[in-house]
Design a protein around this motif. Sequence first.
Motif, PDB file in Angstrom:
ATOM      1  N   SER A 128       0.845  -1.188   0.000  1.00  0.00           N
ATOM      2  CA  SER A 128       0.000   0.000   0.000  1.00  0.00           C
ATOM      3  C   SER A 128       0.882   1.240   0.000  1.00  0.00           C
ATOM      4  O   SER A 128       2.071   1.179   0.321  1.00  0.00           O
ATOM      5  N   SER A 129       0.302   2.377  -0.353  1.00  0.00           N
ATOM      6  CA  SER A 129       1.103   3.594  -0.459  1.00  0.00           C
ATOM      7  C   SER A 129       1.621   4.062   0.896  1.00  0.00           C
ATOM      8  O   SER A 129       2.685   4.684   0.975  1.00  0.00           O
ATOM      9  N   ASP A 130       0.906   3.759   1.988  1.00  0.00           N
ATOM     10  CA  ASP A 130       1.383   4.164   3.302  1.00  0.00           C
ATOM     11  C   ASP A 130       2.378   3.183   3.898  1.00  0.00           C
ATOM     12  O   ASP A 130       2.915   3.416   4.983  1.00  0.00           O
ATOM     13  N   GLY A 131       2.640   2.071   3.203  1.00  0.00           N
ATOM     14  CA  GLY A 131       3.627   1.108   3.661  1.00  0.00           C
ATOM     15  C   GLY A 131       3.190   0.256   4.829  1.00  0.00           C
ATOM     16  O   GLY A 131       4.022  -0.395   5.463  1.00  0.00           O
ATOM     17  N   ARG A 132       1.904   0.193   5.127  1.00  0.00           N
ATOM     18  CA  ARG A 132       1.427  -0.587   6.267  1.00  0.00           C
ATOM     19  C   ARG A 132       0.843  -1.928   5.857  1.00  0.00           C
ATOM     20  O   ARG A 132       0.880  -2.871   6.637  1.00  0.00           O
ATOM     21  N   ILE A 133       0.291  -2.007   4.662  1.00  0.00           N
ATOM     22  CA  ILE A 133      -0.410  -3.210   4.222  1.00  0.00           C
ATOM     23  C   ILE A 133       0.377  -3.857   3.085  1.00  0.00           C
ATOM     24  O   ILE A 133       0.898  -3.170   2.200  1.00  0.00           O
ATOM     25  N   LEU A 134       0.446  -5.178   3.125  1.00  0.00           N
ATOM     26  CA  LEU A 134       1.037  -5.964   2.044  1.00  0.00           C
ATOM     27  C   LEU A 134       0.028  -7.017   1.624  1.00  0.00           C
ATOM     28  O   LEU A 134      -0.511  -7.751   2.469  1.00  0.00           O
ATOM     29  N   LEU A 135      -0.241  -7.085   0.324  1.00  0.00           N
ATOM     30  CA  LEU A 135      -1.145  -8.085  -0.236  1.00  0.00           C
ATOM     31  C   LEU A 135      -0.330  -9.155  -0.944  1.00  0.00           C
ATOM     32  O   LEU A 135       0.673  -8.854  -1.602  1.00  0.00           O
ATOM     33  N   SER A 136      -0.750 -10.403  -0.806  1.00  0.00           N
ATOM     34  CA  SER A 136      -0.044 -11.520  -1.447  1.00  0.00           C
ATOM     35  C   SER A 136      -1.061 -12.425  -2.130  1.00  0.00           C
ATOM     36  O   SER A 136      -2.149 -12.661  -1.610  1.00  0.00           O
ATOM     37  N   ARG A 137      -0.681 -12.933  -3.286  1.00  0.00           N
ATOM     38  CA  ARG A 137      -1.529 -13.815  -4.109  1.00  0.00           C
ATOM     39  C   ARG A 137      -0.726 -15.066  -4.414  1.00  0.00           C
ATOM     40  O   ARG A 137       0.489 -14.995  -4.656  1.00  0.00           O
ATOM     41  N   SER A 138      -1.388 -16.228  -4.416  1.00  0.00           N
ATOM     42  CA  SER A 138      -0.644 -17.474  -4.536  1.00  0.00           C
ATOM     43  C   SER A 138      -1.392 -18.468  -5.396  1.00  0.00           C
ATOM     44  O   SER A 138      -2.579 -18.313  -5.707  1.00  0.00           O
ATOM     45  N   PHE A 139      -0.649 -19.539  -5.767  1.00  0.00           N
ATOM     46  CA  PHE A 139      -1.236 -20.658  -6.501  1.00  0.00           C
ATOM     47  C   PHE A 139      -2.231 -21.441  -5.649  1.00  0.00           C
ATOM     48  O   PHE A 139      -3.014 -22.224  -6.191  1.00  0.00           O
ATOM     49  N   ARG A 142       3.154  -4.183  10.563  1.00  0.00           N
ATOM     50  CA  ARG A 142       3.507  -3.938  11.965  1.00  0.00           C
ATOM     51  C   ARG A 142       3.304  -5.185  12.810  1.00  0.00           C
ATOM     52  O   ARG A 142       3.939  -5.346  13.844  1.00  0.00           O
ATOM     53  N   GLN A 143       2.424  -6.075  12.359  1.00  0.00           N
ATOM     54  CA  GLN A 143       2.205  -7.364  13.024  1.00  0.00           C
ATOM     55  C   GLN A 143       2.113  -8.421  11.947  1.00  0.00           C
ATOM     56  O   GLN A 143       1.026  -8.791  11.497  1.00  0.00           O
ATOM     57  N   ILE A 144       3.271  -8.888  11.542  1.00  0.00           N
ATOM     58  CA  ILE A 144       3.370  -9.700  10.334  1.00  0.00           C
ATOM     59  C   ILE A 144       3.216 -11.185  10.610  1.00  0.00           C
ATOM     60  O   ILE A 144       3.185 -11.995   9.686  1.00  0.00           O
ATOM     61  N   LYS A 145       3.082 -11.583  11.875  1.00  0.00           N
ATOM     62  CA  LYS A 145       3.086 -13.011  12.181  1.00  0.00           C
ATOM     63  C   LYS A 145       1.869 -13.717  11.610  1.00  0.00           C
ATOM     64  O   LYS A 145       1.965 -14.843  11.130  1.00  0.00           O
TER      65      LYS A 145
END
Length: 635
Positions: free
Chosen positions: A371-382, A392-395
């Motif tokens: 995301s532009s604010d650097g807080r959210i990451l989206l992931s797509r998979s098979f 901030r809480q990546i676990k």
Amino acid sequence: MEDEAEIYDGVRAQFPLSFGKQSKPQTSLEAIHSTTRRSSTTTTTATTNKTDELPSLSSSSKDWLSSLRNPNSNSSTNEDEADLIGPPRPPPDDEDEDVGPIIGPPRPSAAQLESIDEEEEEEEMVGPPRPPPGMSFGDSEDEVEEETENQFRIPLSNEIVLKGHTKVVSALAVDPSGSRVLSGSYDYTVRMYDFQGMNSRLASFRQLEPSEGHQVRNLSWSPTADRFLCVTGSAQAKIYDRDGLTLGEFVKGDMYIRDLKNTKGHITGLTCGEWHPKAKETILTSSEDGSLRIWDVNDFKSQKQVIKPKLVRPGRVPVTTCTWDCEGKCIAGGIGDGSIQIWNLKPGWGSRPDIHVEKSHSDDITGLKFSSDGRILLSRSFDGSLKVWDLRQIKQPLKVFEDLPNHYAQTNIAFSPDEQLFLTGTSVERESTTGGLLCFYDRARLELVSRVGISPTCSVVQCAWHPKLNQIFATAGDKSQGGTHLLYDPTISERGALVCVARAPRKKSIDDFEAKPVVHNPHALPLFRDQPSRKRQREKELKDPMKSHKPELPVTGPGFGGRVGTSAGSLLTQYLLKQGGMIKETWMDEDPREAILKYADAAAKDPKFIAPAYAQTQPEPVFAKSDSDDEEKEK
């Protein structure tokens, strides 16, 4: 002026319609956009009816609420008239009618009514809150769907398709200004589209084949939009200028060097690549050799930095995807073991990741997006899922969206311009009635907002929502076809598809080409006669040994009379002499020893070569007796 127009129309009616200057018919924009309008059955909304969300109400409460929303409805008017007791209501103040003397207290003025309403609003409300003024209890599903779309302003009303590829379109890139579109496919080609130069035929102006026999896996524009990066299945990425001319190709590393940090480039096929969002000289690539590399586009001979992911066991695990954050200060990579690793670009940084999420997915990761604010990451998979991660809480992921089939390694995720929504595509499964979809999700509520059917038979791979055009791009295709679907709304979208759809193709004119018919007239004058074909003349000259300067064939075979190759009787004279008995070939029946000895007397009397030199020292030759004489004696 009216009289002149009537006279002109009267005179014009006396002539045929084809007479005089013809005016071109003008097609309205509404008619043009109506041809590209999508059918309402292709969009399904995941929101529920708003009447289900409210508490149960009695019939009188419903009637009251309906009267609030529809005070002028016929049904309410009839009911009011039926329940009215006493004299009729006086007419409004603006009607000048004599209604007679007013009995009872006078009516309150408009100012007094407003003060009374304000006092009632200030009092504490008892019971459920009033519904918002825009909500109705009798809305149909279509109206709820329209309200949802209007809430997020998703441009879905119209659609065009940029065709040209023969297989699935696996790569997409739209330049920052929104004037040019790049599409790459599994048919090994890249097509370039220009909205300013296209007409309604939607044809590409250039086609490239970056690497023969290798699929196009990713495309990325530079921040200044003067160059773009092309990543294929080969080990070497290419840089092209804005018009599709090759500027350079990065070097390939030595595959026999074990340590990847000592190689000058990737040694196996690339999987992904992306230009730096701010720096126009820096790009990032990932490969199946298990490394990420940062390059300087001015130096094609070697990379600037090699990043080796952290692995549980030593070996080479492919890096399936990579991306920058919006500021270019962070790199994320999807590793083949299902982990997500993130590196912060800081002084003295190395290959050790700052964030390492093990087993984030159960299969290969196909797309990552910050995301532009650097807080959210989206992931797509098979594995058919889309996960939302809080850095901030990546676990643990914030949300996991399942049932999103994915069969292509280039399936990505994209944000809307205001980042309230994010979207991704789905693949078509075997024996499934659902086609390729484009799914929209709400970032704040983390729930499905809408599903848009792109194609009933083709899978949706890449998607993008351009902020300046406010148009949505989605690439789709299968083994036999591919195209880029462009969704827009004439009321909220700008430029892009609106420019080329309204531009009709140029009408062909008879002056555009010159027809040159071929007239065959064998009796025409030499000036107008066609040039004769010299094919037969050339064949005749080739058969002539003198004109063709044919070299003499080499002489082979046994000879006769000191000449080689004449024993076969090829000459007529030799054949006649042989048949007449004048040439006798006795060497077949003659004894070799006797043939030599018959020249012994002549050699002794007239020595020519060896005998005179050794006349005094040469011993007397002693010849053995013939075997034939001994055999006769024995008999």
